[in-house]
Design an enzyme around this catalytic site. Structure first.
Site, PDB file in Angstrom:
ATOM      1  N   SER A  20       0.619  -1.179  -0.068  1.00 42.05           N
ATOM      2  CA  SER A  20      -0.405  -0.517   0.158  1.00 42.05           C
ATOM      3  C   SER A  20       0.927   1.192   0.032  1.00 42.05           C
ATOM      4  CB  SER A  20      -0.661   0.586   1.118  1.00 42.05           C
ATOM      5  OG  SER A  20      -0.178   0.079   2.343  1.00 42.05           O
ATOM      6  N   LYS A  70     -11.286  -1.397  -0.548  1.00 42.05           N
ATOM      7  CA  LYS A  70     -10.671  -0.954  -1.963  1.00 42.05           C
ATOM      8  C   LYS A  70     -10.678  -0.905  -2.965  1.00 42.05           C
ATOM      9  CE  LYS A  70      -7.170  -1.160   0.976  1.00 42.05           C
ATOM     10  NZ  LYS A  70      -7.593  -1.408   1.908  1.00 42.05           N
ATOM     11  N   HIS A  92      -5.370  -5.093  -2.192  1.00 42.55           N
ATOM     12  CA  HIS A  92      -4.367  -3.513  -2.995  1.00 42.55           C
ATOM     13  C   HIS A  92      -5.018  -4.182  -4.799  1.00 42.55           C
ATOM     14  CE1 HIS A  92      -4.664  -0.398  -0.713  1.00 42.55           C
ATOM     15  NE2 HIS A  92      -3.846  -0.854   0.367  1.00 42.55           N
TER      16      HIS A  92
END
Length: 444
Positions: free
Chosen positions: A229, A288, A257
């Site tokens: 991240s 996300k 992610h």
């Protein structure tokens, strides 16, 4: 090695990098005997920063989060801003095929389930989401959690036993660090971090702690993130998976992610590397690409069944609201129907990367996160304020989250950003970079 201090044994070469293993409370310690005395140093610091217009936290979002979002800043003024501070990578928060099933589920089931999943909190939609996520991640079964944070706490505390070894990348999420600390309270585990994406470092540790005749009950776990991240770089999954298979280690991949972002159809980092089954356990988050909240673990059915009945962060938490479940199901259908959104996301990220590179900024991109390094002598909070004033919403990442010489601005790109949005951001970087003296140097 002390089981109560799982981070003390480390082969990490970046010992000065705190990654996500820190708390701001460590920097405002006081010997004050009262609660108010303990919190006052931070309170004074924070209020002073806000008064100077340099603490761009808790900005109020006053519209739907999209490429252009209305934001009320710490000055009380509301302005439309180009949003680069959200993980809404695919723009699903405003997609009609996500909103519609939420409204339908609300009418049919009501707002929530009001109970833990094993004792009345499970609906047909929850079970359908588990099935669809299992297909997405190429796993036999899936377990839903209230957050990705709970998912990491749940598997670490539940699956690790005495003498087990957990090898983890130093850049893993804070929830993993907290899971390790929780597991180490009454379990004699060994948790060792290795240098970020350093497979040679990992291999040495696997050899060092391999299961042998003297450790027949030992299980080794390796934990990495598909997409990290902070810098948006990828774990070298092919090599890590190979090492784990060769040494009998269980590989756990936090693909929060990566899911919905990587691979042609958004299945995640494994699809990006064209791998069928890179990990034994996949962790993911709905906060996300899916634009919701919640988390999940996917893996073999026997492992998921065990976690379903033995993970305290699952058993003793109310199940996900039906609106969240319906929204994520809608998001999965969008992934299947509109794979061009993923392609557009990466085209946008490449366009922004090229524009910033052309100005002279040192940028790096492998996913949809673009970090822009800012020299340590530059006041990054002042720079962030200038971007806010120009209508560019981004986040400054500063010490202690990163080393003092590693501060950066972090931009999250969306599939819904227009070329105009991206070019406007590049123009703002040119103006502010020049004013701040960032672009005057050869190595930004």
């Amino acid at each position: 090695m002390s089981s109560a201090s799982p981070h003390t044994d480390s082969e990490s070469s970046a010992s000065s990098n705190r990654a996500e293993n820190f708390s701001l409370a460590e920097f405002f310690k006081t010997e004050a005997p009262t609660l108010m005395g303990r919190v006052k140093p931070f309170s004074d610091y924070y209020r002073d920063s806000r008064a100077k217009g340099l603490a761009h936290y808790n900005r109020e979002i006053v519209s739907a989060v999209s490429n252009r979002t209305s934001v009320r800043g710490i000055d009380g003024k509301t302005r439309e801003m180009i949003m680069f501070g959200s993980n809404n990578y695919l723009g699903l928060t405003t997609h009609p095929h996500v909103a519609s099933p939420i409204k339908q589920a609300l009418d049919e089931y009501g707002a929530g389930v009001d109970g833990p999943p094993l004792l009345g909190g499970m609906t047909q939609l929850h079970m359908e989401l588990e099935r669809r996520l299992s297909l997405l991640k190429g796993a036999e079964d899936t377990l839903l959690f209230g957050s990705g944070y709970q998912a990491n706490l749940g598997w670490v505390k539940t699956l690790l036993r005495d003498d087990d070894v957990l090898l983890y990348d130093e850049y893993n999420h804070a929830s993993l660090y907290d899971g390790i600390a929780l597991a180490a309270v009454n379990t004699n585990i060994k948790a060792i971090r290795f240098s970020h994406n350093n497979t040679e470092n990992l291999e040495r540790l696997l050899i060092r702690f391999r299961k042998g005749a003297s450790r027949p009950n030992r299980q080794i776990f390796v934990v990495v993130e598909g997409v990290y991240s902070m810098d948006g770089d990828l774990a070298p999954l092919p090599r890590i998976s190979e090492l784990c298979a060769g040494h009998g280690a269980i590989l756990v991949v936090d693909d929060a992610h990566g899911t919905g972002v990587m691979g042609k159809t958004g299945r995640g980092t494994a699809e990006h590397f064209d791998m069928e089954s890179a990990a034994d356990i996949w962790m993911g988050s709905f906060s996300k690409a899916f634009g919701m909240t919640g988390g999940f673990l996917s893996g073999d059915r026997e492992v998921v069944d065990y976690l379903r009945f033995c993970s305290r962060s699952y058993m003793f938490s109310a199940h996900l609201p039906i609106t969240t479940v319906a929204g994520v199901l809608g998001g999965i259908e969008v992934l299947e129907r509109e794979p061009e959104r993923i392609a557009r996301l990466h085209e946008n990220a490449a366009h922004l990367e090229a524009g910033l590179s052309a100005l002279g900024f040192q940028v790096f991109r492998e996913a949809a996160i673009i970090p822009v390094r800012i020299p340590p002598e530059v006041n990054i909070r002042e720079v962030c304020k200038q971007f806010h004033d120009e209508g560019i919403f981004l986040n400054s990442i500063e010490y202690p989250a990163v080393p003092k010489d590693g501060q950066r601005l972090r931009l999250s790109v969306m599939a819904t950003h227009t070329t105009e949005d991206l070019d406007q951001a590049v123009s703002a970087f040119e103006r502010i970079g020049t004013i701040a003296g960032i672009l005057s140097g050869a190595n930004v």
